[in-house]
Design a protein around this motif. Structure first.
Motif, PDB file in Angstrom:
ATOM      1  N   LEU A 226      36.562  39.391  39.653  1.00 29.53           N
ATOM      2  CA  LEU A 226      37.010  40.707  40.072  1.00 29.53           C
ATOM      3  C   LEU A 226      35.984  41.380  40.978  1.00 29.53           C
ATOM      4  CD1 LEU A 226      38.454  42.012  36.676  1.00 29.53           C
ATOM      5  CD2 LEU A 226      39.463  40.442  38.343  1.00 29.53           C
ATOM      6  N   GLY A 227      36.482  42.013  42.011  1.00 28.13           N
ATOM      7  CA  GLY A 227      35.608  42.738  42.939  1.00 28.13           C
ATOM      8  C   GLY A 227      36.449  43.553  43.894  1.00 28.13           C
ATOM      9  N   LYS A 228      35.799  44.484  44.588  1.00 30.47           N
ATOM     10  CA  LYS A 228      36.525  45.347  45.523  1.00 30.47           C
ATOM     11  C   LYS A 228      36.956  44.595  46.774  1.00 30.47           C
ATOM     12  CE  LYS A 228      34.029  49.485  44.031  1.00 30.47           C
ATOM     13  NZ  LYS A 228      33.086  50.570  44.441  1.00 30.47           N
ATOM     14  N   ASN A 229      36.250  43.512  47.068  1.00 26.84           N
ATOM     15  CA  ASN A 229      36.584  42.720  48.250  1.00 26.84           C
ATOM     16  C   ASN A 229      36.205  41.263  47.979  1.00 26.84           C
ATOM     17  OD1 ASN A 229      33.671  42.515  48.845  1.00 26.84           O
ATOM     18  ND2 ASN A 229      33.874  44.654  49.509  1.00 26.84           N
ATOM     19  N   ARG A 230      36.513  40.403  48.946  1.00 23.93           N
ATOM     20  CA  ARG A 230      36.268  38.980  48.746  1.00 23.93           C
ATOM     21  C   ARG A 230      34.781  38.684  48.602  1.00 23.93           C
ATOM     22  NH1 ARG A 230      38.697  33.952  52.359  1.00 23.93           N
ATOM     23  NH2 ARG A 230      37.691  32.291  51.146  1.00 23.93           N
ATOM     24  N   ARG A 231      33.940  39.401  49.328  1.00 21.46           N
ATOM     25  CA  ARG A 231      32.500  39.161  49.239  1.00 21.46           C
ATOM     26  C   ARG A 231      32.001  39.398  47.822  1.00 21.46           C
ATOM     27  NH1 ARG A 231      28.668  41.970  53.587  1.00 21.46           N
ATOM     28  NH2 ARG A 231      29.875  40.502  54.861  1.00 21.46           N
ATOM     29  N   GLU A 232      32.434  40.492  47.206  1.00 19.93           N
ATOM     30  CA  GLU A 232      32.019  40.772  45.830  1.00 19.93           C
ATOM     31  C   GLU A 232      32.535  39.698  44.874  1.00 19.93           C
ATOM     32  OE1 GLU A 232      32.988  44.645  44.464  1.00 19.93           O
ATOM     33  OE2 GLU A 232      31.754  45.692  45.955  1.00 19.93           O
ATOM     34  N   ARG A 233      33.750  39.268  45.081  1.00 20.88           N
ATOM     35  CA  ARG A 233      34.308  38.239  44.196  1.00 20.88           C
ATOM     36  C   ARG A 233      33.562  36.918  44.343  1.00 20.88           C
ATOM     37  NH1 ARG A 233      39.038  40.966  45.957  1.00 20.88           N
ATOM     38  NH2 ARG A 233      39.420  39.415  47.601  1.00 20.88           N
ATOM     39  N   ASP A 234      33.211  36.562  45.570  1.00 25.22           N
ATOM     40  CA  ASP A 234      32.529  35.286  45.809  1.00 25.22           C
ATOM     41  C   ASP A 234      31.114  35.263  45.236  1.00 25.22           C
ATOM     42  OD1 ASP A 234      34.730  34.282  47.060  1.00 25.22           O
ATOM     43  OD2 ASP A 234      34.010  34.617  49.102  1.00 25.22           O
ATOM     44  N   ARG A 235      30.538  36.429  44.996  1.00 26.97           N
ATOM     45  CA  ARG A 235      29.188  36.491  44.421  1.00 26.97           C
ATOM     46  C   ARG A 235      29.187  36.101  42.946  1.00 26.97           C
ATOM     47  NH1 ARG A 235      27.944  42.213  46.894  1.00 26.97           N
ATOM     48  NH2 ARG A 235      27.164  41.677  48.985  1.00 26.97           N
ATOM     49  N   ILE A 236      30.319  36.130  42.320  1.00 24.72           N
ATOM     50  CA  ILE A 236      30.414  35.806  40.898  1.00 24.72           C
ATOM     51  C   ILE A 236      30.516  34.294  40.755  1.00 24.72           C
ATOM     52  CG2 ILE A 236      31.773  36.090  38.795  1.00 24.72           C
ATOM     53  CD1 ILE A 236      32.732  38.785  39.971  1.00 24.72           C
ATOM     54  N   SER A 237      29.582  33.719  40.024  1.00 27.46           N
ATOM     55  CA  SER A 237      29.504  32.263  39.906  1.00 27.46           C
ATOM     56  C   SER A 237      30.532  31.724  38.911  1.00 27.46           C
ATOM     57  CB  SER A 237      28.101  31.841  39.449  1.00 27.46           C
ATOM     58  OG  SER A 237      27.131  32.263  40.387  1.00 27.46           O
ATOM     59  N   LEU A 238      31.071  30.568  39.267  1.00 23.75           N
ATOM     60  CA  LEU A 238      31.936  29.840  38.349  1.00 23.75           C
ATOM     61  C   LEU A 238      31.115  28.780  37.628  1.00 23.75           C
ATOM     62  CD1 LEU A 238      35.129  29.229  40.532  1.00 23.75           C
ATOM     63  CD2 LEU A 238      34.909  30.803  38.600  1.00 23.75           C
ATOM     64  N   GLY A 239      31.326  28.663  36.327  1.00 23.96           N
ATOM     65  CA  GLY A 239      30.594  27.657  35.567  1.00 23.96           C
ATOM     66  C   GLY A 239      31.209  26.277  35.656  1.00 23.96           C
ATOM     67  N   TYR A 240      32.448  26.208  36.102  1.00 20.70           N
ATOM     68  CA  TYR A 240      33.137  24.943  36.294  1.00 20.70           C
ATOM     69  C   TYR A 240      33.547  24.839  37.765  1.00 20.70           C
ATOM     70  CZ  TYR A 240      33.797  25.142  31.185  1.00 20.70           C
ATOM     71  OH  TYR A 240      33.619  25.231  29.829  1.00 20.70           O
ATOM     72  N   PRO A 241      33.629  23.642  38.312  1.00 19.17           N
ATOM     73  CA  PRO A 241      34.090  23.515  39.693  1.00 19.17           C
ATOM     74  C   PRO A 241      35.555  23.920  39.821  1.00 19.17           C
ATOM     75  CG  PRO A 241      33.890  21.357  38.658  1.00 19.17           C
ATOM     76  CD  PRO A 241      33.266  22.331  37.713  1.00 19.17           C
ATOM     77  N   GLU A 242      35.859  24.621  40.891  1.00 18.95           N
ATOM     78  CA  GLU A 242      37.244  24.991  41.144  1.00 18.95           C
ATOM     79  C   GLU A 242      38.004  23.751  41.602  1.00 18.95           C
ATOM     80  OE1 GLU A 242      39.899  28.354  43.520  1.00 18.95           O
ATOM     81  OE2 GLU A 242      37.715  28.274  43.781  1.00 18.95           O
ATOM     82  N   MET A 243      39.191  23.563  41.054  1.00 24.63           N
ATOM     83  CA  MET A 243      39.953  22.357  41.324  1.00 24.63           C
ATOM     84  C   MET A 243      41.217  22.674  42.114  1.00 24.63           C
ATOM     85  SD  MET A 243      39.526  20.582  37.554  1.00 24.63           S
ATOM     86  CE  MET A 243      40.313  19.056  38.060  1.00 24.63           C
TER      87      MET A 243
END
Length: 310
Positions: free
Chosen positions: A282-299
């Motif tokens: 969650l974030g106000k824009n894509r940049r904020e959302r992309d800063r949040i790390s995923l612990g698993y690879p996106e598939m």
């Protein structure tokens, strides 16, 4: 927010049934669910509405925070599981088209049974604080197609304002039947999460689950409550007794009682290949959302077919 909530059935709603080949036949294998049909619930009975029917008008709906007690009553009445998870934030979808708001859907964002579920999926966020689990999402059969996309998006907006940065949700693709063969849960692959651009991060751990005669699952956490006599064990014991288990005797070993109770009610083992895991950043824009790390690879791509479908 209205003081009285109307959750009475809408007699004008007559959703069309899905084609029969979308439903499981004589087994509990996984089924195709990536279809244009949207699943709805009332009194723990599922029904369907087709996306071609349309009809959703956001001007006729509003989202409001909901008291946990009200959310619990709604979920227990309508959701196939007949259970309610720990809740931190609960929201209601209200149909305002008739003037008086009618409670038509509930979303429950709560604490994960294990913090590790959230920590592994969103390692940079504090579990159960900045990261929550979407544990229940129920819409009545009166809701037109595409209601869920709007409802979920508004819920995520509200969570972001309150400081939540990530949400994990699971889609269970395995159907559930009672011992008499009645279908109580169709299973799904997370079509609503896919439509909302969630990151798909694979499947949870495969395991064997205990399927009770009414088609519900006795999960590991519920079993642990009985074995260790933790808070909530009375509810689990009462459920098993309602299904035919003998009452626990004073001084009896709770673990042994649970073993015998499961045998008495005819609980079945079902091999589960793992629910599909989705993550919302969650974030106000894509940049904020992309800063949040995923612990698993996106598939990619999203799952569209079950394991055993040609």
């Amino acid at each position: 927010m209205p003081s009285t909530l109307n959750i009475a059935p809408d007699p004008a709603c007559t959703p069309a049934p899905p084609p029969s080949d979308f439903l499981p036949t004589d087994n509990l294998g996984e089924i195709r669910t990536a279809t244009p049909w949207c699943q709805r619930w009332r009194d723990r009975q599922h029904s369907w509405v087709h996306t071609s029917a349309g009809g959703f008008n956001p001007r006729n709906y509003q989202l409001e925070p909901l008291a946990v007690r009200t959310a619990k009553e709604f979920v227990l009445q309508h959701h196939y599981s007949g259970s309610f998870s720990s809740a931190k934030r609960t929201f209601g979808l209200f149909d305002t088209s008739a003037g008086e708001p009618r409670l038509s859907g509930v979303a429950v964002f709560g604490l994960s049974v294990s913090k590790a579920v959230l920590e592994r999926a969103l390692p940079g966020l504090e579990a159960n604080v900045a990261a929550l689990e979407l544990s229940r999402f129920v819409l009545l059969d009166a809701c037109p197609a595409n209601s869920e996309s709007w409802f979920l998006a508004r819920c995520l907006d509200e969570l972001l304002v309150s400081g939540v940065k990530g949400v994990v949700s699971f889609a269970d693709p395995v159907p559930r039947r009672t011992e008499q063969g009645k279908l109580v849960a169709i299973g799904h692959v997370g079509t609503i999460y896919q439509a909302s651009n969630a990151a798909y991060t694979g499947r949870a751990t495969a395991r064997t689950i205990k399927l009770l005669p009414d088609g519900t699952v006795l999960n590991d956490r519920a079993a642990q409550k009985v074995r260790k006599q933790e808070q909530g064990h009375e509810y689990v014991e009462a459920k098993l007794m309602a299904l035919g288990a003998p009452a626990p005797r004073a001084g009896a070993n709770p673990a042994l009682w649970l073993r015998d109770a499961l045998q008495a009610v005819g609980a079945r083992n079902l091999r589960h290949h793992g629910a599909h895991r989705y993550v919302f950043r969650l974030g106000k824009n894509r940049r904020e959302r992309d800063r949040i790390s995923l612990g698993y690879p996106e598939m990619k791509p999203y799952p569209k077919r079950p394991d055993h479908c040609d």
